[in-house]
Design a protein around this motif. Sequence first.
Motif, PDB file in Angstrom:
ATOM      1  N   GLU A 273     -20.694   1.516   0.346  1.00 23.16           N
ATOM      2  CA  GLU A 273     -21.307   0.465   1.141  1.00 23.16           C
ATOM      3  C   GLU A 273     -22.838   0.525   1.080  1.00 23.16           C
ATOM      4  OE1 GLU A 273     -17.239   1.356   2.639  1.00 23.16           O
ATOM      5  OE2 GLU A 273     -18.989   2.602   2.290  1.00 23.16           O
ATOM      6  N   ASN A 274     -23.419   1.695   1.291  1.00 21.44           N
ATOM      7  CA  ASN A 274     -24.883   1.822   1.269  1.00 21.44           C
ATOM      8  C   ASN A 274     -25.440   1.563  -0.123  1.00 21.44           C
ATOM      9  OD1 ASN A 274     -25.005   2.409   3.980  1.00 21.44           O
ATOM     10  ND2 ASN A 274     -24.965   4.610   3.666  1.00 21.44           N
ATOM     11  N   TYR A 275     -24.793   2.069  -1.139  1.00 21.65           N
ATOM     12  CA  TYR A 275     -25.238   1.858  -2.518  1.00 21.65           C
ATOM     13  C   TYR A 275     -25.248   0.354  -2.850  1.00 21.65           C
ATOM     14  CZ  TYR A 275     -25.019   1.850  -7.641  1.00 21.65           C
ATOM     15  OH  TYR A 275     -25.247   1.601  -8.978  1.00 21.65           O
TER      16      TYR A 275
ATOM     17  N   ARG B  67     -28.657  -8.467   1.381  1.00 17.71           N
ATOM     18  CA  ARG B  67     -27.493  -7.611   1.113  1.00 17.71           C
ATOM     19  C   ARG B  67     -26.596  -8.239   0.060  1.00 17.71           C
ATOM     20  NH1 ARG B  67     -27.009  -3.486   4.541  1.00 17.71           N
ATOM     21  NH2 ARG B  67     -24.768  -3.273   4.383  1.00 17.71           N
TER      22      ARG B  67
ATOM     23  N   ALA C 212     -25.254  -2.184  -0.797  1.00 13.34           N
ATOM     24  CA  ALA C 212     -26.176  -2.934   0.046  1.00 13.34           C
ATOM     25  C   ALA C 212     -27.594  -2.919  -0.527  1.00 13.34           C
ATOM     26  CB  ALA C 212     -26.178  -2.360   1.464  1.00 13.34           C
TER      27      ALA C 212
END
Length: 182
Positions: free
Chosen positions: A176-178, A166, A180
């Motif tokens: 956050e997802n992008y 990460r 990570a």
Amino acid sequence: IHYVDAPTQASGKTKMVKACLYPSCGKVPISNLAPREEEVRKTISSDLLEGVQAIVYDNVVRNVDSPSLAAATTSDRYHDRALGSNAVIDVPVRCTWAMTSNNADLNRDIARRSVWIRLNPRRADPENRTDIKYDPLEDWCKENRALLVAACCQAVTDWVKAGRPRFKARIMASYENYAAIV
């Protein structure tokens, strides 16, 4: 928004965006960012209804301050009034966003939603360069698309084999997802 900025024209911003999008999208339509917010909203709605893979605003020359653009780039779904009626559309947002400019100003909402990429050719006349390795670049991308896709797949495979490490720096809200993954 992948925001590609340069100090001067002919720095290669649009060519870079097209080359980066070619493996996943092939040729992508290039458009301008409308000067009025109402037109920006309508264009976003139309593009998302059409299911485009990438929305690219080229040669942005003004202060970018668009609540519609800001909302669309951080939403899983885009909700708007259908053009020419009172009906409502609700469509998924599954596209890549890119924008090119020569020193445009981004308001805080757009800037925080952008990955800033600064191209500096370090010369006053970049259009006169003769040291371009792949020219024309778009033709090279078309001819080597399979190789480019394989390289992207290999990068993902290597990331998975490494245990999906990460991103460790500060991550902006809504991404956050992008962060990570990318």
